[in-house]
Structure formats: C-alpha cells, structure tokens
Design a protein around this motif. Structure first.
Motif, PDB file in Angstrom:
ATOM      1  N   GLY A 222      68.062 -15.386  65.766  1.00  0.00           N
ATOM      2  CA  GLY A 222      66.652 -15.420  66.101  1.00  0.00           C
ATOM      3  C   GLY A 222      65.916 -16.548  65.402  1.00  0.00           C
ATOM      4  O   GLY A 222      66.502 -17.376  64.698  1.00  0.00           O
TER       5      GLY A 222
ATOM      6  N   GLN B 245      60.943   0.444  61.793  1.00  0.00           N
ATOM      7  CA  GLN B 245      60.840   0.591  63.238  1.00  0.00           C
ATOM      8  C   GLN B 245      60.443   2.008  63.637  1.00  0.00           C
ATOM      9  O   GLN B 245      59.636   2.195  64.560  1.00  0.00           O
TER      10      GLN B 245
ATOM     11  N   ASP C 151      57.411  -8.437  61.181  1.00  0.00           N
ATOM     12  CA  ASP C 151      57.371  -9.765  61.782  1.00  0.00           C
ATOM     13  C   ASP C 151      57.911 -10.825  60.837  1.00  0.00           C
ATOM     14  O   ASP C 151      58.599 -11.763  61.253  1.00  0.00           O
TER      15      ASP C 151
ATOM     16  N   GLY D  72      61.521 -11.150  60.932  1.00  0.00           N
ATOM     17  CA  GLY D  72      62.103 -11.624  62.179  1.00  0.00           C
ATOM     18  C   GLY D  72      62.696 -10.528  63.041  1.00  0.00           C
ATOM     19  O   GLY D  72      63.594 -10.793  63.849  1.00  0.00           O
TER      20      GLY D  72
ATOM     21  N   GLY E 256      61.154  -8.802  65.367  1.00  0.00           N
ATOM     22  CA  GLY E 256      60.584  -8.741  66.700  1.00  0.00           C
ATOM     23  C   GLY E 256      59.681  -7.539  66.871  1.00  0.00           C
ATOM     24  O   GLY E 256      59.747  -6.573  66.113  1.00  0.00           O
ATOM     25  N   GLY E 257      58.831  -7.593  67.898  1.00  0.00           N
ATOM     26  CA  GLY E 257      57.850  -6.533  68.095  1.00  0.00           C
ATOM     27  C   GLY E 257      58.263  -5.462  69.075  1.00  0.00           C
ATOM     28  O   GLY E 257      57.484  -4.547  69.342  1.00  0.00           O
ATOM     29  N   ALA E 258      59.477  -5.545  69.627  1.00  0.00           N
ATOM     30  CA  ALA E 258      59.915  -4.530  70.592  1.00  0.00           C
ATOM     31  C   ALA E 258      60.080  -3.183  69.906  1.00  0.00           C
ATOM     32  O   ALA E 258      60.495  -3.102  68.749  1.00  0.00           O
TER      33      ALA E 258
END
Length: 243
Positions: free
Chosen positions: A86, A107, A155, A158, A160-162
C-alpha cells in the motif's frame, strides 16, 4: 499362602507447557484472518490469565463474523499489512508498530462506534425523557471524539478506511435493523430499545478493550483502549440506571 504381585507404578507424564503467543492472537485483517488468529496453544491447553482477554478478542471476531457472507477477496488479502504494502505512511506514524491485535481492535471499535452513532442521533426527537436525551448526547460526544482519534491512528498506519465488519452481526454491534426499529419507536418504547442496545454495545467495548490492553503492541493504541474502557464502563453505569 497366596503370593500377592504388585504392578509397577505408572510413571507420571509431565503436564504440557504450551504457551500461547499473545501477540499473534489476531492476524491480518479483522474478520477474515481471525479464524487462524488464536495462538497454536489456544484450544488445546488452558489459556493463562494474561491471555484470556486477548483470546476473547479473537473469539469475538470469529463468532461474530461466522454468520456473515464469506469475503470475496483473494486469500492473500487476509495477510497482515506490511510496511511495503500500500501507500507509504507518513514519518512517525503507527505503521510498522501495530500487531494483529492492535489492527483488529482498531477496526472493530471503529465499526462498532460508527454503527452506534445513528441510533444516538435519533434520541432528541424519539425520546420524551430529558435524562435519556442528555445521556445519549453525552455518549455520542464521547464516541465521536474517540472515532476521530482512532481513525487518525488507522489512517497513519495505512490500514485504509474500508470497514471489514460491514454487514456483520456481532456481539454488541448495532445493526441497521435496530436503527430502523428505533426510528419507528417513540417515548418509552424508544428508550427501552436504546437502553438495551447501549448495554450490549458498552459491555462489548469494555471486553475487547481488555484484550487490546493485554496483547496490543502499540503504546498509543493501548492507551486509547484503556481510556475507552474507562469511559464505556462509566457510561454503562449511567445507562443501567435508566428506567
């Protein structure tokens, strides 16, 4: 006189010394790799006290995601995020410091809080009880502040925002069905629905935060887990007093 024969004593085998590795409690993206996340010793030997809460975090993910549709991503997507995968993270970020438990807790907590906020947003117009409205406003403010901080850590790492828990029915997770039902309820009916949802959410937040505090690697994430656990426990005491 009959001679009595004695059988030789059976040697006592030493007890197994399996030691689960707490840092490997949750591996990779939460909800996909959690089924392989419990350390090799878990399930075959008793988990010591230091690892029980961390193992609980892994088991929550396994149990909660078990009834969800299987992910369509390739098997390689379940591997833990690496420093080379990423986009490059900013200098001084959390990238490279998070272990599997840190990632899973971030998460999961973000997903749970994001699911709760729409329910809290209904309180001003659905509840006729001033105490319920005030409590919902306070809980919402705490969650919004925590969400901003946890999203920043996520963030910077790294990740991600999913949302890997989208569509999952997990312990403590407020589902869209609950929010829809709350939107149709008013007065005491809404208050009862909100109270029950909050108790389940807050209990689960405290439970998984304990796992992060014991098995997480990143000091900042562990500090946030401690703060959130304390805040959620205090909120639960207030919610439990609602009638």
């Amino acid at each position: 006189m009959t001679e009595t024969r004695r059988l030789p004593a059976r040697p006592v085998e030493p007890a197994p010394t399996t030691t689960p590795t707490a840092g490997r409690v949750v591996g990779g993206a939460a909800g996909r790799g959690a089924g392989r996340a419990v350390g090799e010793g878990a399930g075959r030997a008793a988990v010591p006290a230091v690892g029980r809460a961390a193992a609980a975090l892994a088991l929550v993910l396994v149990a909660g995601c078990g009834g969800s549709p299987a992910p369509t991503a390739s098997p390689t997507a379940a591997a833990p995020p690496s420093a080379t995968a990423g986009p490059a993270a900013p200098a001084g970020s959390a990238a490279g410091r998070l272990n599997g438990t840190d990632t899973a807790w971030l998460q999961l907590t973000i997903a749970m809080d994001e699911a709760l906020v729409p329910l809290l947003d209904l309180a001003p117009r659905q509840s006729a009880d001033a105490a319920v409205r005030a409590l919902a406003a306070d809980v919402r403010a705490d969650h919004v502040a925590a969400l901003a901080a946890l999203r920043g850590i996520r963030d910077a790492a790294g990740l991600g925002g999913a949302n890997p828990h989208a569509g999952h029915r997990m312990p403590g997770m407020v589902t869209p069905d609950v929010v829809a039902a709350a939107g149709r309820a008013t007065g005491p009916a809404f208050d009862v629905l909100l109270r029950d949802a909050l108790l389940g959410h807050l209990d689960q937040c405290v439970r998984v935060a304990a796992g992060e505090r014991e098995a997480g690697a990143d000091p900042e994430v562990r500090r946030w887990a401690g703060r959130i656990a304390a805040d959620r426990a205090a909120d639960r005491e207030r919610v439990a007093k609602l009638r």
